[in-house]
Design a protein around this motif. Structure first.
Motif, short mmCIF file in Angstrom:
data_model
loop_
_atom_site.label_atom_id
_atom_site.label_comp_id
_atom_site.label_asym_id
_atom_site.label_seq_id
_atom_site.Cartn_x
_atom_site.Cartn_y
_atom_site.Cartn_z
N GLY A 265 22.01 26.31 -20.53
CA GLY A 265 20.81 27.15 -20.49
C GLY A 265 19.99 27.01 -19.23
N LYS A 266 20.48 26.23 -18.26
CA LYS A 266 19.73 26.09 -17.01
C LYS A 266 20.73 26.11 -15.85
CE LYS A 266 16.54 23.18 -14.39
NZ LYS A 266 17.25 23.34 -13.11
N ILE A 267 20.67 27.18 -15.07
CA ILE A 267 21.64 27.28 -13.98
C ILE A 267 20.96 27.37 -12.62
CG2 ILE A 267 23.57 28.22 -15.30
CD1 ILE A 267 22.68 31.01 -14.19
N SER A 268 19.66 27.20 -12.56
CA SER A 268 19.00 27.17 -11.25
C SER A 268 19.31 25.82 -10.59
CB SER A 268 17.50 27.40 -11.41
OG SER A 268 16.96 26.41 -12.25
N GLY A 269 18.67 25.57 -9.45
CA GLY A 269 19.04 24.40 -8.66
C GLY A 269 18.67 23.07 -9.31
N ASP A 270 19.30 22.00 -8.84
CA ASP A 270 19.00 20.65 -9.29
C ASP A 270 19.15 20.46 -10.79
OD1 ASP A 270 18.69 19.47 -6.81
OD2 ASP A 270 16.56 19.92 -6.69
N GLY A 271 20.17 21.10 -11.36
CA GLY A 271 20.49 20.88 -12.77
C GLY A 271 21.42 19.68 -12.92
N VAL A 272 22.04 19.62 -14.10
CA VAL A 272 22.86 18.46 -14.47
C VAL A 272 24.00 18.23 -13.47
CG1 VAL A 272 24.44 17.60 -16.25
CG2 VAL A 272 22.28 18.70 -16.90
N PHE A 273 24.70 19.29 -13.11
CA PHE A 273 25.87 19.11 -12.24
C PHE A 273 25.48 18.78 -10.80
CE2 PHE A 273 28.04 21.15 -15.79
CZ PHE A 273 29.15 20.33 -15.88
N THR A 274 24.40 19.37 -10.34
CA THR A 274 23.93 19.03 -8.99
C THR A 274 23.63 17.54 -8.93
OG1 THR A 274 23.00 21.24 -8.77
CG2 THR A 274 22.20 19.57 -7.23
N LYS A 275 23.00 17.02 -10.00
CA LYS A 275 22.67 15.58 -10.04
C LYS A 275 23.94 14.74 -10.08
CE LYS A 275 17.94 15.68 -11.57
NZ LYS A 275 17.78 17.12 -12.04
N LYS A 276 24.94 15.21 -10.82
CA LYS A 276 26.22 14.47 -10.86
C LYS A 276 26.83 14.41 -9.46
CE LYS A 276 27.91 15.79 -15.52
NZ LYS A 276 28.39 14.60 -16.23
N CYS A 277 26.75 15.51 -8.73
CA CYS A 277 27.30 15.53 -7.37
C CYS A 277 26.52 14.57 -6.47
CB CYS A 277 27.26 16.94 -6.78
SG CYS A 277 28.37 18.09 -7.61
N HIS A 278 25.19 14.62 -6.59
CA HIS A 278 24.36 13.69 -5.78
C HIS A 278 24.76 12.24 -6.07
CE1 HIS A 278 20.79 16.75 -5.22
NE2 HIS A 278 21.86 17.09 -4.55
N ASP A 279 24.86 11.91 -7.36
CA ASP A 279 25.21 10.53 -7.73
C ASP A 279 26.58 10.15 -7.19
OD1 ASP A 279 22.86 10.36 -9.06
OD2 ASP A 279 23.70 10.62 -11.08
N PHE A 280 27.51 11.09 -7.29
CA PHE A 280 28.87 10.82 -6.81
C PHE A 280 28.84 10.41 -5.33
CE2 PHE A 280 32.67 12.00 -4.57
CZ PHE A 280 33.69 11.52 -5.37
N PHE A 281 28.19 11.21 -4.52
CA PHE A 281 28.20 10.93 -3.07
C PHE A 281 27.44 9.64 -2.75
CE2 PHE A 281 29.07 15.56 -2.76
CZ PHE A 281 30.25 15.46 -2.05
N GLU A 282 26.32 9.44 -3.46
CA GLU A 282 25.54 8.23 -3.17
C GLU A 282 26.32 6.98 -3.58
OE1 GLU A 282 21.30 10.68 -3.38
OE2 GLU A 282 21.69 9.18 -4.93
N ASN A 283 27.04 7.06 -4.70
CA ASN A 283 27.83 5.89 -5.13
C ASN A 283 29.07 5.69 -4.30
OD1 ASN A 283 26.01 5.38 -7.16
ND2 ASN A 283 27.11 6.65 -8.66
N LYS A 284 29.80 6.76 -4.03
CA LYS A 284 31.09 6.60 -3.36
C LYS A 284 30.93 6.19 -1.89
CE LYS A 284 35.64 8.65 -2.64
NZ LYS A 284 36.57 7.74 -3.30
N TYR A 285 29.95 6.77 -1.22
CA TYR A 285 29.82 6.50 0.22
C TYR A 285 28.59 5.68 0.58
CZ TYR A 285 33.52 9.92 0.32
OH TYR A 285 34.70 10.59 0.08
N GLY A 286 27.80 5.33 -0.39
CA GLY A 286 26.60 4.54 -0.12
C GLY A 286 25.55 5.31 0.67
N PHE A 287 25.60 6.64 0.66
CA PHE A 287 24.54 7.42 1.32
C PHE A 287 23.22 7.13 0.61
CE2 PHE A 287 28.02 10.83 2.03
CZ PHE A 287 28.35 10.32 3.28
N SER A 288 22.14 6.91 1.37
CA SER A 288 20.90 6.57 0.66
C SER A 288 20.32 7.77 -0.06
CB SER A 288 19.84 5.97 1.59
OG SER A 288 20.25 5.93 2.89
#
Ligand SMILES: *Cc1c(COP(=O)(O)O)cnc(C)c1O
Length: 380
Positions: free
Chosen positions: A27-50
């Motif tokens: 029910g929410k497809i605008s920006g910064d939803g669940v999947f955007t957060k999953k992508c952010h977490d992925f990159f921050e965890n995998k590459y240590g980007f702050s």
């Protein structure tokens, strides 16, 4: 003429539509939803980007970077001439004067030996482009940037999952921009990401991405109302894009190892032509890794390249040349300071990109290589 070996074919892991359906169902497809957060977490965890922020494109991430480092009319920014137009346009839009830097002898990356000679009291930033996903000489670039107090924005559009002396590309400059355009290793159709390494840009980056408002802080409950606090634009993608991208991220290791195996097949098959001096093949500096974004060969002349591309076309293989020197482009040539950039022109005239995509089979790679080998044996 039809090509039975295409230049690029976007790879779908199979989970993309499922995740998009989940995003719609939420029910929410605008920006910064669940999947955007999953992508952010992925990159921050995998590459240590702050901190990372998905954007609608790498172009947008570069435009955000130019705003964040506060480029003003007349500021000078040093950028290779052998790059995609967005690397430069982002800074031109803020009024910068572009000081084009030539490429290295062995790679299209910026020639760091020329860097210090181009710095003036107007220089504000250096923008290294990791061409074909292979690292620029970042220690030298950062040392010069620190000495003259300059910002470094990495154009890491092609450089996902690639490293410099063990450090992920995109984690070294003050800011970095990645692309998920369908021609890149990991895709979302159109899409990009800004990486913020210098903490002082973190809160302003969120504001610029949200139309100049402090809406992100509001949603986190840090302020009790949100309003217009800075300049900005709409740089955040729909969560549908995040859903698509997340399906790709889950398969990153498989995608990368497959691409690297294809790249290595090209390299091994074409080495003999390079040893004979018919072509050049990519040189990977000791400090760099190869993320198999692209396989290119370099011909000895423009005529040779034109004939090779034609020969490949007649074998049903779609190979393409790449950037046209930006310092002599219709838009910028009259603004360029007139310096010749012979290596940029050389890559512009002589570099050919070969088909490179996940589903390319070993037989197809062999066909492309056989066609190139037959072209050069015919010539003698
Ligand atoms: C692909 C690319 C871009 C632009 O990426 P978009 O996501 O299409 O905006 C910028 N710079 C380089 C070096 C690229 O290869």
């Amino acid at each position: 003429m039809s090509y039975d070996i295409k230049f690029n074919k976007p790879y779908f892991t199979g989970k993309e539509t499922e995740y998009i359906r989940d995003a719609v169902a939420s029910g929410k497809i605008s920006g910064d939803g669940v999947f955007t957060k999953k992508c952010h977490d992925f990159f921050e965890n995998k590459y240590g980007f702050s901190k990372v922020l998905l954007t609608t494109s790498c172009t947008d991430a570069l435009e955000m970077a130019a705003i964040l480092i506060d480029i003003q009319q007349g500021d000078e920014v040093i950028i290779p001439s052998y790059t995609f137009v967005s690397t430069v346009n982002a800074f031109v839009l803020r009024g910068a004067k572009i000081i084009f830097i030539d490429s290295e002898k062995d790679t299209p990356n910026m020639d760091v030996a020329l860097l210090e000679g181009l710095i003036t009291d107007k220089t504000k930033a250096i923008v290294p482009v990791h061409y074909a996903g292979m690292a620029c000489d970042m220690d030298s670039i950062m040392a010069i940037a620190n000495k003259y107090n300059l910002f470094v924005v990495e154009d890491a559009a092609q450089a996902i999952d690639s490293f410099y002396k063990g450090r992920p590309l995109g984690s070294i400059g003050h800011l970095a921009a990645f692309s998920f355009h369908e021609t890149k290793n990991l895709i979302s159709g159109e899409g990009g990401m800004l990486v913020i390494n210098d903490k002082k840009f973190m809160s302003r980056a969120e504001i610029i991405r949200e139309k100049g408002t402090n809406r992100s802080a509001f949603f986190r409950g840090e302020v009790n109302k949100y309003g217009w606090v800075d300049i900005g634009s709409s740089f955040l993608p729909s969560d549908i894009i995040g859903a698509f991208l997340f399906a790709q991220l889950e398969n990153i290791d498989e995608i990368q190892s497959k691409r690297i195996s294809i790249w290595t097949k090209y390299y091994n098959a074409l080495k003999v032509l390079a040893e004979e001096g018919a072509i050049k093949i990519p040189v990977i500096p000791d400090y760099a890794t190869n993320n198999a974004h692209m396989f290119y060969v370099i011909c000895n002349s423009l005529q040779d390249r034109t004939d090779l591309i034609e020969h490949l076309k007649n074998s049903g293989v779609y190979a393409v040349f790449h950037y046209l020197s930006l310092h002599s482009s219709p838009y910028y040539s009259s603004r360029h300071d007139g310096r010749e950039l012979p290596r940029t022109d050389f890559y512009s005239d002589c570099l050919v990109r070969l088909p490179m995509y996940y589903e390319l089979t070993p037989e197809q790679v062999k066909r492309v290589c056989d066609s190139i080998i037959s072209f050069y044996s015919k010539e003698k």
